[in-house]
Scaffold this motif. Structure first.
Motif, short mmCIF file in Angstrom:
data_model
loop_
_atom_site.label_atom_id
_atom_site.label_comp_id
_atom_site.label_asym_id
_atom_site.label_seq_id
_atom_site.Cartn_x
_atom_site.Cartn_y
_atom_site.Cartn_z
N GLY A 8 2.74 34.25 20.77
CA GLY A 8 1.43 33.67 20.51
C GLY A 8 1.14 33.42 19.05
O GLY A 8 0.06 32.95 18.69
N GLU A 9 2.11 33.75 18.18
CA GLU A 9 1.93 33.52 16.75
C GLU A 9 3.26 33.52 16.03
O GLU A 9 4.25 34.05 16.55
CB GLU A 9 1.01 34.58 16.14
CG GLU A 9 1.59 35.98 16.14
CD GLU A 9 0.64 37.02 15.57
OE1 GLU A 9 -0.56 36.75 15.43
OE2 GLU A 9 1.13 38.13 15.25
N LEU A 10 3.28 32.93 14.85
CA LEU A 10 4.44 32.96 13.98
C LEU A 10 4.22 34.07 12.99
O LEU A 10 3.24 34.07 12.25
CB LEU A 10 4.61 31.61 13.27
CG LEU A 10 5.75 31.49 12.27
CD1 LEU A 10 7.09 31.73 12.95
CD2 LEU A 10 5.74 30.12 11.62
N GLY A 11 5.10 35.01 12.97
CA GLY A 11 4.95 36.15 12.07
C GLY A 11 6.20 36.99 12.15
O GLY A 11 7.17 36.61 12.80
N PRO A 12 6.24 38.10 11.51
CA PRO A 12 5.17 38.74 10.75
C PRO A 12 5.05 38.14 9.35
O PRO A 12 5.95 37.46 8.87
CB PRO A 12 5.62 40.20 10.66
CG PRO A 12 7.12 40.11 10.66
CD PRO A 12 7.46 38.94 11.55
N ALA A 13 3.92 38.39 8.72
CA ALA A 13 3.69 37.94 7.35
C ALA A 13 4.38 38.93 6.40
O ALA A 13 4.63 40.07 6.78
CB ALA A 13 2.19 37.90 7.08
N PRO A 14 4.72 38.50 5.21
CA PRO A 14 4.48 37.17 4.66
C PRO A 14 5.50 36.16 5.18
O PRO A 14 6.63 36.51 5.49
CB PRO A 14 4.64 37.37 3.16
CG PRO A 14 5.59 38.52 3.03
CD PRO A 14 5.33 39.41 4.23
N LEU B 55 0.02 34.80 3.92
CA LEU B 55 -0.26 36.23 3.87
C LEU B 55 -0.55 36.85 5.22
O LEU B 55 -0.68 38.07 5.32
CB LEU B 55 -1.42 36.48 2.90
CG LEU B 55 -1.20 35.89 1.49
CD1 LEU B 55 -2.44 36.07 0.64
CD2 LEU B 55 0.02 36.51 0.83
N GLU B 56 -0.68 36.02 6.24
CA GLU B 56 -0.97 36.49 7.60
C GLU B 56 -0.12 35.71 8.59
O GLU B 56 0.30 34.59 8.30
CB GLU B 56 -2.44 36.26 7.94
CG GLU B 56 -3.41 36.97 7.04
CD GLU B 56 -4.86 36.57 7.34
OE1 GLU B 56 -5.16 36.17 8.48
OE2 GLU B 56 -5.67 36.65 6.41
N PRO B 57 0.11 36.27 9.78
CA PRO B 57 0.79 35.48 10.82
C PRO B 57 -0.04 34.24 11.17
O PRO B 57 -1.26 34.23 10.98
CB PRO B 57 0.84 36.44 12.02
CG PRO B 57 0.66 37.80 11.44
CD PRO B 57 -0.20 37.62 10.22
N VAL B 58 0.63 33.22 11.66
CA VAL B 58 -0.05 31.96 12.01
C VAL B 58 -0.14 31.87 13.53
O VAL B 58 0.88 31.74 14.22
CB VAL B 58 0.71 30.74 11.45
CG1 VAL B 58 -0.01 29.45 11.81
CG2 VAL B 58 0.90 30.86 9.95
N PRO B 59 -1.37 31.93 14.09
CA PRO B 59 -1.51 31.81 15.54
C PRO B 59 -1.21 30.38 16.01
O PRO B 59 -1.39 29.41 15.27
CB PRO B 59 -2.97 32.17 15.80
CG PRO B 59 -3.66 32.13 14.49
CD PRO B 59 -2.62 32.17 13.41
N LEU B 60 -0.77 30.27 17.25
CA LEU B 60 -0.46 28.96 17.83
C LEU B 60 -1.63 28.00 17.73
O LEU B 60 -1.43 26.79 17.57
CB LEU B 60 -0.08 29.11 19.31
CG LEU B 60 1.33 29.59 19.61
CD1 LEU B 60 1.48 29.91 21.09
CD2 LEU B 60 2.35 28.56 19.20
N ALA B 61 -2.84 28.50 17.78
CA ALA B 61 -4.02 27.64 17.71
C ALA B 61 -4.12 26.90 16.38
O ALA B 61 -4.79 25.87 16.29
CB ALA B 61 -5.29 28.47 17.93
N LYS B 62 -3.44 27.38 15.35
CA LYS B 62 -3.45 26.72 14.04
C LYS B 62 -2.37 25.65 13.90
O LYS B 62 -2.33 24.92 12.93
CB LYS B 62 -3.27 27.76 12.92
CG LYS B 62 -4.36 28.80 12.85
CD LYS B 62 -5.63 28.21 12.34
CE LYS B 62 -6.69 29.29 12.17
NZ LYS B 62 -7.99 28.72 11.86
#
Length: 174
Positions: free
Chosen positions: A19-25, A110-117
């Motif tokens: 559900g997201e691209l991560g982890p950050a950074p 600096l944060e994971p990128v959620p799919l919604a973005k």
């Protein structure tokens, strides 16, 4: 801010499941002040294309790393030869712009990128697979300064990445 994030098809499948691209950074590419200053004659669209191209180069390196881990499935061979770049719209405060003069468009998220973005996904057509595979094989020699190998690596850039809407991601993964 629009950022371009290098990826691969196998990593795209994993991030869809998460559900997201991560982890950050995370490392991405964007139209930064240093890129604007360096590319004085370009408009925003041209500068975004430069950032997308830089992300595609980073995707090529990710593919080479995946290939080195040994491909187990014939479907992975098809996936391994295709560069992937995710375009995402993220808040400015989530992006740290560096001062590296060699990578003028490189940024850190600096944060994971959620799919919604995600705004879109850009992927090589299957016709690019042989040139991308050759570019992956030539990377070590190109990094060592071999001009012929650099020419082969640059040959992958002769292929434009195809644009896909976010709702088309499941079709890319099947």
């Amino acid at each position: 801010m629009r950022v371009y994030l290098p990826c691969t098809l196998s990593a795209l499948a994993e991030l869809v499941a998460a559900g997201e691209l991560g982890p950050a950074p995370l490392t991405g590419y964007a139209v930064t002040p240093a890129l604007v200053e360096w590319y004085v004659s370009g408009d925003t669209e041209e500068l975004e294309y430069v950032a997308l191209t830089e992300a595609a180069r980073a995707s090529l390196r990710m593919l080479a790393a995946e290939r080195a881990e040994e491909i187990k499935d014939i479907e992975d061979v098809k996936a391994a030869g295709r560069r992937v770049v995710i375009a995402a719209e993220v808040p400015d405060d989530m992006v740290k712009v560096g001062t590296d003069l060699e990578d003028r468009g490189r940024v850190r998220l600096l944060e994971p990128v959620p799919l919604a973005k995600f705004a879109s996904v850009h992927v090589d057509d299957l016709d690019a697979v042989p040139d991308v595979a050759a570019a992956m094989a030539a990377l070590p020699a190109a990094d060592a300064g071999d001009d012929d190998a650099r020419f082969v690596v640059d040959g992958a850039e002769d292929h434009e990445l195809m644009w896909y809407a976010t709702q088309e991601i499941p079709y890319l993964l099947t």
